[in-house]
Write an enzyme that holds these catalytic residues in place. Structure first.
Site: not given
Ligand code: OSB
Ligand code: MG
Length: 374
Positions: A135, A161, A163, A188, A213, A238, A262, A290
């Site tokens: 991510s 992925k 953001k 995401d 996402e 999510d 999660k 994550g």
């Molecule tokens: O939405 O998946 C998410 C990190 C913090 C809060 C929300 C998210 C995330 C990530 C990071 O996308 C995932 C990771 O590398 O741990």
């Molecule tokens: Mg997410």
């Protein structure tokens, strides 16, 4: 299993690089680790709450409060036959899934150690290797993002992925897709858009994304069902999914075609297994999300990802992408094929580095049961 002691430790760890999402930037993490002792055996869990309530409503401090004042008192001294009985003992506590998950998962680790099996096996997992994706946080420019994607692909990661947020979306996705026409690519938004943005989000359809996402409000399954009917890209939920009932609601409303599981968000391994089962019986693929975890949370994610419904690469990647030095040994490593080997040794399968945790700890809290004479 008699729950003999529960210890909370808040550790502070600096991420190697800041991580930017639509709701803010994370750099200095404040993470609660949970150690339980049951039948003389230690088990470890991690609370995945963020420092601020930008992802969901929990924070490091709300979790510390809820565990200290409600979760630990409800469990200490109790005898249970399996960690799966934990949710019933915590049923009176509404919400606060991340707080409960940290403690329940520590009990799962302890149970696996007591039984001498890997956590993956105890959970019913079957995969020996799991697929790993990354991510990537929001960058200053599309070019900087493309360079970063290139590096991650060189390391072998199977899915990228990105953001996104309004103003940092189409241009970035277009640049990455142009450079890498055939990779598995997702976005995401962490709830940064509204249903009125449907036409704008529909412009992402041409980039053949694996999924989009959580584009809309963190608690609105219904709005996502309206959006899914208007765009081709598969929506993945999510933030909206806190339990198997939510998953069923989303599936029946056609609010998504994929679900991100999660552990913290759904309250621990027991409920995560139910979400996986609900999705699998409805042919909805799941994958493991994550929360910028330490090695302890990462190890729990790896074990969960071995359940057969986890058919898409997750966000669980190598320790060294986050930390200069992790708190487990060995650290989580990813092969050149973008996979993580699942440990076969008892419990989470990684040794917890107490020395390092000691150095990073800024506060502790502890409960001990009255020792009864044998
Ligand atoms: O939405 O998946 C998410 C990190 C913090 C809060 C929300 C998210 C995330 C990530 C990071 O996308 C995932 C990771 O590398 O741990
Ligand atoms: Mg997410």
């Amino acid at each position: 299993m008699k729950i003999e002691s529960i210890t909370l430790r808040e550790v502070q760890m600096r991420l190697k690089a800041p991580f930017e999402t639509s709701f803010g930037v994370s750099h200095n993490r404040r993470i609660i680790l949970v150690e339980v002792v049951a039948d003389g055996v230690s088990g470890w869990g991690e609370v995945t709450a963020s420092e601020t309530p930008g992802y969901n409503s929990e924070t490091t401090d709300t979790a510390w409060h809820v565990i200290s004042d409600f979760v630990a008192p409800a469990l200490i001294g109790k005898t249970i036959s399996a960690a799966s009985e934990c949710p019933a003992l915590l049923a009176a506590i509404r919400g606060h899934e991340m707080a409960k998950s940290g403690v329940e998962n520590a009990l799962w680790d302890a149970e696996a150690h007591i039984k001498g099996v890997s956590l993956s096996k105890l959970l019913g997992g079957t995969l020996e290797e799991i697929a790993s994706g990354v991510s990537l946080g929001i960058r200053e420019s599309p070019l900087a993002l493309v360079r970063r994607v290139e590096e991650e692909l060189k390391s072998g990661y199977q899915r990228i992925k990105l953001k996104i947020k309004p103003g940092k979306d189409l241009e970035y996705v277009a640049a990455v897709r142009k450079e890498f026409p055939n990779i598995l690519l997702s976005v995401d938004a962490n709830s940064a858009y509204r249903l009125e943005d449907a036409a704008h989000l529909g412009r992402l359809d041409e980039f053949r994304l694996l999924m989009m996402e959580q584009p809309l409000n963190w608690d609105d399954i219904y709005a996502h069902s309206k959006l899914q009917a208007q765009i081709q890209t598969a929506i993945c939920l999510d933030e909206c999914i806190n339990n198997a009932r939510h998953a069923l609601t989303a599936i029946e409303l056609k609010a998504c075609r994929i679900i991100n599981v999660k552990l913290g968000r759904v309250g621990g391994h027991s409920e995560a297994r139910r979400v996986e089962h609900t999705c699998r019986t409805h042919s909805i693929p799941v994958w493991c999300g994550g929360m910028l975890e330490t090695g302890i949370g990462r190890a729990h994610n790896i074990a969960m990802s071995t359940l057969s419904g986890f058919t898409l690469p997750g966000d669980v990647s190598a320790s060294k992408r986050y930390w200069n030095e992790d708190i487990i040994e060995p650290e989580v490593e990813v092969t050149s094929k973008g996979t993580i080997h699942v440990p076969k040794t008892p419990g989470i399968g990684y040794a917890v580095r107490r020395d390092r945790i000691e150095q990073l700890t800024v506060r502790t809290n502890n409960w001990n049961s009255q020792r009864t004479a044998a």
